[in-house]
Design a protein around this motif. Structure first.
Motif, PDB file in Angstrom:
ATOM      1  N   GLU A  75       3.341   5.725  -4.651  1.00 14.52           N
ATOM      2  CA  GLU A  75       2.608   6.888  -4.018  1.00 14.52           C
ATOM      3  C   GLU A  75       1.089   6.974  -3.831  1.00 14.52           C
ATOM      4  N   PHE A  77      -0.835   4.123  -4.094  1.00 10.26           N
ATOM      5  CA  PHE A  77      -1.196   2.647  -3.450  1.00 10.26           C
ATOM      6  C   PHE A  77      -1.775   2.855  -2.024  1.00 10.26           C
ATOM      7  N   ASP A  78      -1.332   3.635  -1.129  1.00 10.11           N
ATOM      8  CA  ASP A  78      -2.095   3.736   0.122  1.00 10.11           C
ATOM      9  C   ASP A  78      -3.681   4.263   0.101  1.00 10.11           C
ATOM     10  N   ALA A  79      -3.773   5.171  -0.774  1.00  7.02           N
ATOM     11  CA  ALA A  79      -5.110   5.750  -1.029  1.00  7.02           C
ATOM     12  C   ALA A  79      -6.125   4.576  -1.579  1.00  7.02           C
ATOM     13  N   LEU A  81      -5.925   1.338  -1.513  1.00  4.16           N
ATOM     14  CA  LEU A  81      -6.080   0.299  -0.451  1.00  4.16           C
ATOM     15  C   LEU A  81      -6.912   0.816   0.593  1.00  4.16           C
ATOM     16  N   ALA A  82      -6.777   1.950   1.023  1.00  4.51           N
ATOM     17  CA  ALA A  82      -7.459   2.600   2.230  1.00  4.51           C
ATOM     18  C   ALA A  82      -8.929   2.517   1.833  1.00  4.51           C
ATOM     19  N   ILE A  98       6.229  -1.414  -4.329  1.00  3.34           N
ATOM     20  CA  ILE A  98       5.821  -0.869  -2.837  1.00  3.34           C
ATOM     21  C   ILE A  98       6.669  -1.399  -1.816  1.00  3.34           C
ATOM     22  N   SER A  99       6.549  -0.687  -0.639  1.00  2.00           N
ATOM     23  CA  SER A  99       7.483  -0.656   0.440  1.00  2.00           C
ATOM     24  C   SER A  99       7.042  -1.949   1.262  1.00  2.00           C
ATOM     25  N   GLN A 102       3.828  -1.055   2.942  1.00  2.22           N
ATOM     26  CA  GLN A 102       2.759  -1.157   2.081  1.00  2.22           C
ATOM     27  C   GLN A 102       2.378  -2.769   2.183  1.00  2.22           C
ATOM     28  N   ALA A 105       0.676  -3.537   5.083  1.00  2.62           N
ATOM     29  CA  ALA A 105      -0.831  -2.936   5.060  1.00  2.62           C
ATOM     30  C   ALA A 105      -1.434  -3.857   4.246  1.00  2.62           C
TER      31      ALA A 105
END
Length: 240
Positions: A75, A77-79, A81-82, A98-99, A102, A105
């Motif tokens: 949950e 991870f995206d932040a 990485l961005a 991770i999906s 992701q 990404a």
């Protein structure tokens, strides 16, 4: 000549790996400095042992950093990485679960920043990964079995490391079979066995201390800071 310490951001600092990273990084204060430790919940203290602590929701205001080390949850991870892409900073991540989106990404981000995602940051396992691939290439037609053992609290089976080693065997042309054992407080053991007619080769790695994973992640961060954008494996970083 004095070298400027590598500026590290630790994402997932309240977990077992995060705590180990903070402790071990402090032993190398001459070469690395943790500029921010981020946790899922608001920290009870803003500064601990000289390191600023923040809640994950404050990530957008992170101080300047060279590499982020991420051992958090999918949950979050995206932040991180961005943020690394936005800042042009490297990313070392061991976040599991991770999906596919992701993972995609990650592939896209590798065009802009250097990064490494791994299921296991042990340097010994990185060498084992290469040996397994080479053995599979050389031993065409041999049976390949991967046996892994972990503590009773580990739920996933086969382990992520076993699957990574299986992928290495697959690249070499083998079709691995898996077996899992959960017992006591075993940190992690992985046996990759190649069996032919009348002979057998066993490649084994045994972990006896969880600090090896944090030490490997810190090693990866140091190596990644000097790399061009791209997606790296831990074994890619071993030769400097």
């Amino acid at each position: 000549m004095n070298q400027t310490p590598l500026r590290l951001l630790i994402h997932g600092a309240s977990g077992r790996m995060g705590q180990a990273l903070l402790r071990l990084a402090a032993e190398h204060a001459d070469t690395m400095k943790v500029v921010g430790a981020y946790t899922g919940r608001a920290p009870a203290q803003r500064v601990v042992d000289g390191i600023p602590h923040f809640a994950a929701k404050e990530l957008h205001g992170a101080p300047p950093f060279d590499v982020a080390i991420d051992f958090s949850l999918p949950e979050g991870f995206d932040a991180i990485l961005a943020l690394c892409v936005e800042r042009g900073a490297g990313l070392v991540s061991g976040t599991t679960g991770i999906s596919q989106a992701q993972r995609d990404a990650l592939d896209a981000a590798a065009k802009a920043i250097p990064l490494v995602w791994a299921s296991n940051f042990s340097l010994g396992v990185a060498v084992l990964d290469e040996l397994v691939e080479r053995a599979a290439q050389a031993l065409a037609g041999w049976d390949c079995d991967i046996v892994e053992a972990h503590h009773t609290r580990k739920l996933d089976a086969p382990s992520g490391t076993a699957l990574t080693l299986g992928a290495a065997a697959g690249r070499g042309g083998a079709t691995p079979q898996y077996a899992s054992l959960r017992a006591g407080d075993i940190v992690g053991e992985h046996l990759v066995q190649f069996t032919g007619l009348g002979e057998r080769i066993e490649l084994v790695h045994r972990a006896t201390n969880r600090d090896i994973f944090a030490r490997g992640a810190l090693f990866a961060a140091r190596q990644l800071a000097e790399r061009a954008p791209g997606s790296y494996r831990v074994r890619d970083l071993l030769n400097g």
